[in-house]
Each structure stands twice: as structure tokens, then as C-alpha cells.
Design an enzyme around this catalytic site. Sequence first.
Site, PDB file in Angstrom:
ATOM      1  N   LYS A 163      -1.789 -15.363  -7.036  1.00 45.18           N
ATOM      2  CA  LYS A 163      -0.389 -14.865  -6.414  1.00 45.18           C
ATOM      3  C   LYS A 163      -0.544 -14.688  -4.795  1.00 45.18           C
ATOM      4  O   LYS A 163      -1.647 -14.221  -4.650  1.00 45.18           O
ATOM      5  CB  LYS A 163       0.155 -13.866  -7.261  1.00 45.18           C
ATOM      6  CG  LYS A 163      -0.558 -12.321  -6.907  1.00 45.18           C
ATOM      7  CD  LYS A 163       0.261 -11.127  -7.677  1.00 45.18           C
ATOM      8  CE  LYS A 163      -0.390  -9.975  -7.112  1.00 45.18           C
ATOM      9  NZ  LYS A 163       0.034  -8.765  -7.651  1.00 45.18           N
ATOM     10  N   LYS A 174      -0.561  -9.081  -0.471  1.00 47.85           N
ATOM     11  CA  LYS A 174      -1.063  -8.561   0.644  1.00 47.85           C
ATOM     12  C   LYS A 174      -2.828  -8.522   0.722  1.00 47.85           C
ATOM     13  O   LYS A 174      -3.237  -8.617   2.119  1.00 47.85           O
ATOM     14  CB  LYS A 174      -0.605  -7.121   0.784  1.00 47.85           C
ATOM     15  CG  LYS A 174       1.003  -6.920   0.825  1.00 47.85           C
ATOM     16  CD  LYS A 174       1.511  -5.423   0.738  1.00 47.85           C
ATOM     17  CE  LYS A 174       2.057  -5.073  -0.575  1.00 47.85           C
ATOM     18  NZ  LYS A 174       3.383  -4.255  -0.549  1.00 47.85           N
ATOM     19  N   LYS A 210      -7.863  -4.110  -9.276  1.00 50.43           N
ATOM     20  CA  LYS A 210      -7.867  -3.266  -8.038  1.00 50.43           C
ATOM     21  C   LYS A 210      -9.179  -2.402  -7.750  1.00 50.43           C
ATOM     22  O   LYS A 210      -9.879  -2.274  -6.668  1.00 50.43           O
ATOM     23  CB  LYS A 210      -6.612  -2.502  -7.486  1.00 50.43           C
ATOM     24  CG  LYS A 210      -5.456  -3.155  -7.140  1.00 50.43           C
ATOM     25  CD  LYS A 210      -4.587  -2.392  -6.564  1.00 50.43           C
ATOM     26  CE  LYS A 210      -3.070  -3.263  -6.281  1.00 50.43           C
ATOM     27  NZ  LYS A 210      -2.016  -2.418  -5.687  1.00 50.43           N
TER      28      LYS A 210
HETATM   29  P1  TYM Z   1       4.742  -4.307  -4.363  1.00 52.24           P
HETATM   30  O1  TYM Z   1       5.062  -3.469  -3.366  1.00 52.24           O
HETATM   31  O2  TYM Z   1       3.234  -4.617  -4.541  1.00 52.24           O
HETATM   32  O3  TYM Z   1       5.743  -5.705  -4.204  1.00 52.24           O
HETATM   33  C1  TYM Z   1       6.928  -5.500  -4.193  1.00 52.24           C
HETATM   34  C2  TYM Z   1       7.589  -6.483  -5.181  1.00 52.24           C
HETATM   35  O4  TYM Z   1       7.300  -8.096  -4.865  1.00 52.24           O
HETATM   36  C3  TYM Z   1       6.791  -8.435  -5.846  1.00 52.24           C
HETATM   37  N1  TYM Z   1       5.931  -9.638  -5.904  1.00 52.24           N
HETATM   38  C4  TYM Z   1       5.641 -10.676  -5.993  1.00 52.24           C
HETATM   39  N2  TYM Z   1       6.790 -11.652  -6.793  1.00 52.24           N
HETATM   40  C5  TYM Z   1       6.520 -12.787  -6.838  1.00 52.24           C
HETATM   41  N3  TYM Z   1       5.467 -13.686  -6.291  1.00 52.24           N
HETATM   42  C6  TYM Z   1       4.325 -12.514  -5.780  1.00 52.24           C
HETATM   43  N4  TYM Z   1       3.084 -13.491  -5.197  1.00 52.24           N
HETATM   44  C7  TYM Z   1       4.794 -11.505  -5.416  1.00 52.24           C
HETATM   45  N5  TYM Z   1       3.913 -10.446  -4.800  1.00 52.24           N
HETATM   46  C8  TYM Z   1       4.726  -9.167  -4.979  1.00 52.24           C
HETATM   47  C9  TYM Z   1       6.447  -7.341  -6.961  1.00 52.24           C
HETATM   48  O5  TYM Z   1       6.436  -8.112  -8.431  1.00 52.24           O
HETATM   49  C10 TYM Z   1       7.302  -6.275  -6.701  1.00 52.24           C
HETATM   50  O6  TYM Z   1       8.479  -6.460  -7.376  1.00 52.24           O
HETATM   51  N6  TYM Z   1       4.252  -1.325  -8.377  1.00 52.24           N
HETATM   52  C11 TYM Z   1       5.313  -1.881  -7.654  1.00 52.24           C
HETATM   53  C12 TYM Z   1       6.078  -0.953  -6.693  1.00 52.24           C
HETATM   54  C13 TYM Z   1       6.900   0.005  -7.305  1.00 52.24           C
HETATM   55  C14 TYM Z   1       7.925  -0.134  -8.390  1.00 52.24           C
HETATM   56  C15 TYM Z   1       8.317   1.074  -8.774  1.00 52.24           C
HETATM   57  C16 TYM Z   1       8.569  -1.424  -8.566  1.00 52.24           C
HETATM   58  C17 TYM Z   1       7.021   1.558  -7.348  1.00 52.24           C
HETATM   59  N7  TYM Z   1       7.735   2.066  -8.388  1.00 52.24           N
HETATM   60  C18 TYM Z   1       9.519   1.058  -9.558  1.00 52.24           C
HETATM   61  C19 TYM Z   1       9.722  -1.221  -9.434  1.00 52.24           C
HETATM   62  C20 TYM Z   1      10.193  -0.141  -9.912  1.00 52.24           C
HETATM   63  C21 TYM Z   1       4.470  -2.971  -6.585  1.00 52.24           C
HETATM   64  O7  TYM Z   1       3.435  -2.610  -6.409  1.00 52.24           O
HETATM   65  O8  TYM Z   1       5.232  -3.570  -5.816  1.00 52.24           O
END
Ligand code: TYM
Length: 332
Positions: free
Chosen positions: A195, A198, A112
Amino acid sequence: RPRVLSGIQPTADSFHLGNYLGALRNWVPLQDTHDAFYCVVDLHAITIPQDPAVLRRRTRVSAAQLLAIGLDPERSTLFVQSHVPEHAQLAWVMNCLTGFGEAGRMTQFKDKSGKQGADSTSVGLFTYPILQAADILLYQADAVPVGEDQRQHLELTRDLAQRFNHRYGQTFTVPAPHIIKDTAKITDLQEPTAKMSKSASSPNGIIELLETPSRSGKKIKSAVTDTGRDIVFDPENKPGIANLLTIYSALTGRTIEDLTGAYDGKGYGDLKKDLAAVVVDFVTPIQERTKTYLDDPAQLDKVLAAGAEKAREVSAATLATVYDRIGFLAGK
Ligand code: TYM
């Protein structure tokens, strides 16, 4: 009951199928087997610039979608991260336990920040995974349902939990990632080795839960495949078709074998046309329910306030123990 915690960022007007299939759909059944905490991580969202009105709207849209896919505030705790001040407080402690080099090895940060100069990358983006560790450790979570891209952040979380426990005495549960292999990485429809994300280069690569069905249909029909004609599951050589089959299988519950058998002798166009119909059937009720929740923002805010109160019962207790173990004077 064992605990789970997970979070999702309110950084888009809709979740996409990667979010749903990789993580969110696992959140729903865990409500019945685990003590479940789910949060919309708005503190994480501001690691990149956000327009205040847009952030407010997206936080509500995120919560509404979580309710629409089946989270039940009676069976799980649904809240907004910034409503629970202990997240930021524990994050500070964890910042002081993390090595600078250790944080610098996080590949998501490198990806990023690499796109911008060092001065337009916030320190918050750098410490992002440490806040995530605080989210998880505050609730003593045993498991964290996420997609594959979060694995490294979970490793850091485990290291920090162990480090704290070693230094100050047993305090944190060391959490395990809960990753469903088959859908751990849903890929971009236009670039089927990357992947679905967004921040994808083209909006045509992602299927949003809240976009119009005709738009999803067009995206599926123009999904990049390969020059062959056989519908077989071969992620290595036919990543586009493999991704479509994975999505199809996950949304219908039909096995990949069943699908490849059923499409034997048929063309890519048939598969895409049918998958587009599957996606429409899947998103339509979610869109209707999301709209119902958004039509009553006062009620939605009430649900979130109640969730935050429940979350604080746990988070405040953990933080008090942490402050005591560290050697902070009791303030009262
Ligand atoms: P975020 O908001 O980017 O995404 C939310 C969840 O979606 C999953 N994900 C995917 N899984 C499979 N294929 C894909 N293409 C794909 N894109 C997104 C992500 O793995 C995620 O589970 N850092 C985290 C947010 C977070 C979090 C936490 C998660 C903050 N605190 C504590 C777990 C526990 C994130 O950016 O998710």
C-alpha cells in the site's frame, strides 16, 4: 441524519494520494448526507516520537489540506482530537474493556512494532486502535469512511461497542466501515503490491498532494510496471498498471473500461505522461487553497476551536452517559 466520523494523522508534511483516494475524497460528499465529524488525530500521532514544532506545523497543514479538498466547517465539524478531552477519557474506559491478547492481534501494531525492539515501541502504539474506537464511539457514528487498512480497527471498534452495550445497557451505536472498494488500497508506485504509505521505503513510491508537480510527474514516469506492453486492468498480474489506471479513473471520473479502450494500442509511456498531467491539474488548486489557509493561521485556529466546541457538545454527552453506566459517582 446518520452520523459519520473519521480521522487522519498529522504525521507528514502532506497527505498522499492513498489518503485522498482511499478516504478523504469520500469525506466531502458525506457532508451533505450525514452529520459529519472529521478530526486530525494528534493524540494518535504521538504513539511514535514527534518533534513538537513539527507536530504543531503538521497539524495545521493537515487541517488546511482538509479545508482545501472541500471540507466546509459550516456543513461538517472539523476539529483537532487533543482539543476534545473526552477522546482520551473514553479511551481509558475502552482500554479497560479490551483484552490484552485482543489488542495484540492487531496487524498494524504487529507491522509497526515489528520493526523496533519492544522497549522502543510505546504502550500508546499498542493501545492505538482502542483510542480510535473511542474517537468513533463518542460520536455515535453510524459509518466510518476509511481505506481498507483500517478494517480490522473497525472490527475491534464494533466488538467494543457491543461488549459495552451488553455489559452496561444500550449505549453505543455499532458503526459500520464505509470503504469504497475501487480505491480502498492505492499501492506504492515503486512496489505496486504494497500500500502507498507514509512509511514507505522510498519517497518515490508516494504522490504527495503538496509536492511540486514536476516531482509527481517524475515519480509517475518512473513507476514500476511490468515487461508487457498492453494497457489492461489486471491487478493480479499487472499491479503497477492497474494502480495507475485506478488513480487515473478516480481523479477523472472516467471508467476503467473507457480508459483501457482509449489506451488500446498505446504504450505505458503515453499512459504515464497523461496521468502526470491529470495529477498536476488535480493538485494545483488544492495546493493554492492550502497555502491560502496556512497564510492565516489565526483564522485557521479559530475554525478548529469552533469545531472542537461543536464536537464537545456531542462527546461530553456520550462520556457522561458512559461514566454513569459504569457506576462512577456524579461529580456535580
Ligand atoms: P491514516 O492517517 O494512516 O490514514 C488516513 C486515511 O487514509 C487511508 N489510507 C489509504 N487508503 C487507500 N490506500 C492507501 N494506500 C491508504 N493509505 C492510507 C486510511 O485507511 C485512512 O482512512 N487509524 C487511522 C486514523 C484514525 C481514525 C480514527 C480513522 C484515528 N481515529 C477514527 C477513522 C476513525 C489512520 O492511521 O489513518
